[in-house]
Design a protein around this motif. Structure first.
Motif, PDB file in Angstrom:
ATOM      1  N   GLN A   3      -9.842  -9.785  -8.100  1.00  0.00           N
ATOM      2  CA  GLN A   3      -8.668 -10.336  -7.626  1.00  0.00           C
ATOM      3  C   GLN A   3      -7.835  -9.499  -7.039  1.00  0.00           C
ATOM      4  N   LEU A   4      -6.637  -9.653  -6.225  1.00  0.00           N
ATOM      5  CA  LEU A   4      -5.512  -8.677  -5.604  1.00  0.00           C
ATOM      6  C   LEU A   4      -4.802 -10.268  -5.319  1.00  0.00           C
ATOM      7  N   VAL A   5      -3.400  -9.033  -6.090  1.00  0.00           N
ATOM      8  CA  VAL A   5      -1.975  -9.694  -5.969  1.00  0.00           C
ATOM      9  C   VAL A   5      -1.293  -8.511  -4.758  1.00  0.00           C
ATOM     10  N   GLU A   6      -0.641  -9.572  -3.484  1.00  0.00           N
ATOM     11  CA  GLU A   6       0.626  -8.649  -2.753  1.00  0.00           C
ATOM     12  C   GLU A   6       1.696  -8.911  -3.362  1.00  0.00           C
ATOM     13  N   SER A   7       2.447  -7.546  -2.894  1.00  0.00           N
ATOM     14  CA  SER A   7       4.475  -7.963  -3.343  1.00  0.00           C
ATOM     15  C   SER A   7       4.867  -6.312  -2.231  1.00  0.00           C
ATOM     16  N   GLY A   8       6.438  -7.234  -2.277  1.00  0.00           N
ATOM     17  CA  GLY A   8       7.753  -5.866  -1.599  1.00  0.00           C
ATOM     18  C   GLY A   8       7.286  -5.902  -0.190  1.00  0.00           C
ATOM     19  N   GLY A   9       7.000  -7.648  -0.210  1.00  0.00           N
ATOM     20  CA  GLY A   9       7.330  -8.274   1.599  1.00  0.00           C
ATOM     21  C   GLY A   9       9.170  -8.930   1.604  1.00  0.00           C
ATOM     22  N   GLY A  10       9.441  -9.436   2.393  1.00  0.00           N
ATOM     23  CA  GLY A  10      11.043  -9.079   2.655  1.00  0.00           C
ATOM     24  C   GLY A  10      11.996  -9.632   3.442  1.00  0.00           C
ATOM     25  N   LEU A  11      12.738  -9.189   3.737  1.00  0.00           N
ATOM     26  CA  LEU A  11      13.450  -9.683   5.417  1.00  0.00           C
ATOM     27  C   LEU A  11      14.353  -8.531   5.479  1.00  0.00           C
ATOM     28  N   VAL A  12      14.197  -7.954   6.566  1.00  0.00           N
ATOM     29  CA  VAL A  12      14.601  -5.984   6.317  1.00  0.00           C
ATOM     30  C   VAL A  12      15.304  -6.300   8.807  1.00  0.00           C
ATOM     31  N   GLN A  13      16.066  -5.638   8.478  1.00  0.00           N
ATOM     32  CA  GLN A  13      16.887  -5.172  10.069  1.00  0.00           C
ATOM     33  C   GLN A  13      15.805  -4.320  10.563  1.00  0.00           C
ATOM     34  N   ALA A  14      15.601  -5.118  12.194  1.00  0.00           N
ATOM     35  CA  ALA A  14      14.505  -3.705  13.220  1.00  0.00           C
ATOM     36  C   ALA A  14      15.377  -2.175  12.793  1.00  0.00           C
ATOM     37  N   GLY A  15      14.107  -1.829  12.477  1.00  0.00           N
ATOM     38  CA  GLY A  15      14.505  -0.067  12.590  1.00  0.00           C
ATOM     39  C   GLY A  15      14.210   0.160  11.244  1.00  0.00           C
ATOM     40  N   GLY A  16      14.455  -0.298  10.198  1.00  0.00           N
ATOM     41  CA  GLY A  16      13.783  -0.039   8.672  1.00  0.00           C
ATOM     42  C   GLY A  16      12.710   0.113   8.257  1.00  0.00           C
ATOM     43  N   SER A  17      12.227  -0.208   6.433  1.00  0.00           N
ATOM     44  CA  SER A  17      11.513   0.483   6.452  1.00  0.00           C
ATOM     45  C   SER A  17      11.262  -1.012   5.295  1.00  0.00           C
ATOM     46  N   LEU A  18      10.017  -1.302   4.732  1.00  0.00           N
ATOM     47  CA  LEU A  18       9.309  -1.603   3.623  1.00  0.00           C
ATOM     48  C   LEU A  18       8.097  -1.734   2.766  1.00  0.00           C
ATOM     49  N   ARG A  19       7.767  -1.488   1.983  1.00  0.00           N
ATOM     50  CA  ARG A  19       7.022  -0.731   1.171  1.00  0.00           C
ATOM     51  C   ARG A  19       6.145  -1.864   0.551  1.00  0.00           C
ATOM     52  N   LEU A  20       4.616  -2.327   1.260  1.00  0.00           N
ATOM     53  CA  LEU A  20       3.781  -3.698   0.529  1.00  0.00           C
ATOM     54  C   LEU A  20       3.101  -2.884  -0.078  1.00  0.00           C
ATOM     55  N   SER A  21       2.549  -3.912  -1.472  1.00  0.00           N
ATOM     56  CA  SER A  21       2.122  -2.615  -2.858  1.00  0.00           C
ATOM     57  C   SER A  21       0.796  -4.664  -2.971  1.00  0.00           C
ATOM     58  N   CYS A  22      -0.128  -3.503  -3.016  1.00  0.00           N
ATOM     59  CA  CYS A  22      -1.281  -4.727  -3.562  1.00  0.00           C
ATOM     60  C   CYS A  22      -2.753  -4.481  -4.897  1.00  0.00           C
ATOM     61  N   ALA A  23      -2.081  -5.031  -6.200  1.00  0.00           N
ATOM     62  CA  ALA A  23      -2.905  -5.462  -7.392  1.00  0.00           C
ATOM     63  C   ALA A  23      -4.051  -5.849  -7.200  1.00  0.00           C
ATOM     64  N   ALA A  24      -5.247  -4.717  -7.643  1.00  0.00           N
ATOM     65  CA  ALA A  24      -6.433  -5.197  -7.590  1.00  0.00           C
ATOM     66  C   ALA A  24      -6.508  -5.392  -9.155  1.00  0.00           C
ATOM     67  N   SER A  25      -7.601  -6.500  -9.568  1.00  0.00           N
ATOM     68  CA  SER A  25      -8.283  -6.345 -11.012  1.00  0.00           C
ATOM     69  C   SER A  25      -8.841  -5.371 -11.118  1.00  0.00           C
ATOM     70  N   GLY A  26      -9.828  -5.736 -12.074  1.00  0.00           N
ATOM     71  CA  GLY A  26     -11.035  -5.532 -12.426  1.00  0.00           C
ATOM     72  C   GLY A  26     -11.310  -3.814 -12.345  1.00  0.00           C
ATOM     73  N   ARG A  27     -11.726  -2.873 -12.765  1.00  0.00           N
ATOM     74  CA  ARG A  27     -13.270  -2.186 -13.120  1.00  0.00           C
ATOM     75  C   ARG A  27     -13.209  -1.260 -12.013  1.00  0.00           C
ATOM     76  N   THR A  28     -14.611  -1.703 -11.146  1.00  0.00           N
ATOM     77  CA  THR A  28     -14.536  -1.535  -9.754  1.00  0.00           C
ATOM     78  C   THR A  28     -13.902  -0.924  -8.334  1.00  0.00           C
ATOM     79  N   PHE A  29     -12.360  -1.065  -8.790  1.00  0.00           N
ATOM     80  CA  PHE A  29     -11.695  -0.965  -7.684  1.00  0.00           C
ATOM     81  C   PHE A  29     -12.574  -0.424  -6.635  1.00  0.00           C
ATOM     82  N   SER A  30     -12.144   1.125  -6.979  1.00  0.00           N
ATOM     83  CA  SER A  30     -12.695   2.453  -6.359  1.00  0.00           C
ATOM     84  C   SER A  30     -14.321   1.929  -5.426  1.00  0.00           C
ATOM     85  N   SER A  31     -14.965   0.890  -5.905  1.00  0.00           N
ATOM     86  CA  SER A  31     -15.868   0.658  -4.824  1.00  0.00           C
ATOM     87  C   SER A  31     -15.646  -0.350  -4.132  1.00  0.00           C
ATOM     88  N   TYR A  32     -15.252  -0.381  -3.368  1.00  0.00           N
ATOM     89  CA  TYR A  32     -13.626  -1.596  -2.396  1.00  0.00           C
ATOM     90  C   TYR A  32     -12.931  -0.366  -1.430  1.00  0.00           C
TER      91      TYR A  32
END
Length: 124
Positions: A3-32
């Protein structure tokens, strides 16, 4: 299954920065292998960036090269999208996706699991 859950989106001005994150459930994340896609209103979902299981190989769409970078932390079950020098054309819903494969795919049909998406809006 993962299961995947994204976060970090939003409103930003042109030229700005954002960092999106995706949290994954399960013990086999490294197999994807993981990918980020985006979909703007009225447009097809498009590939933004992908990363292999170990993180050793990445691929970025030409439209974002030099501005947007994918990374992952397998110890934390996380994948990130660092977005700098944002442009109005980067406005879209951004999706995290996981694929049970060794290689990277730029095709959305190559991914098995998807998050719900996070909105990124860049104002000019």
């Amino acid at each position: 299954q993962v299961q995947l859950v994204e976060s970090g989106g939003g409103l930003v001005q042109a030229g700005g920065s954002l960092r999106l994150s995706c949290a994954a459930s399960g013990r086999t994340f490294s197999s994807y292998s993981m990918g980020w896609f985006r979909q703007a209103p009225g447009k097809e979902r498009e590939f933004v960036a992908g990363i292999t299981r170990s993180g050793g190989i990445t691929s970025h769409a030409d439209s974002v090269k030099g501005r947007i970078t994918i990374s992952r932390d397998n110890a934390k079950n996380m994948v990130y999208l660092q977005m700098n020098s944002l442009k109005s054309e980067d406005t879209a819903v951004y999706y995290c996706a996981a694929a049970q494969r060794w290689t990277l795919s730029k095709n959305k049909n190559g991914y098995d699991y998807w998050g719900q998406g996070t909105q990124v809006t860049v104002s000019s």
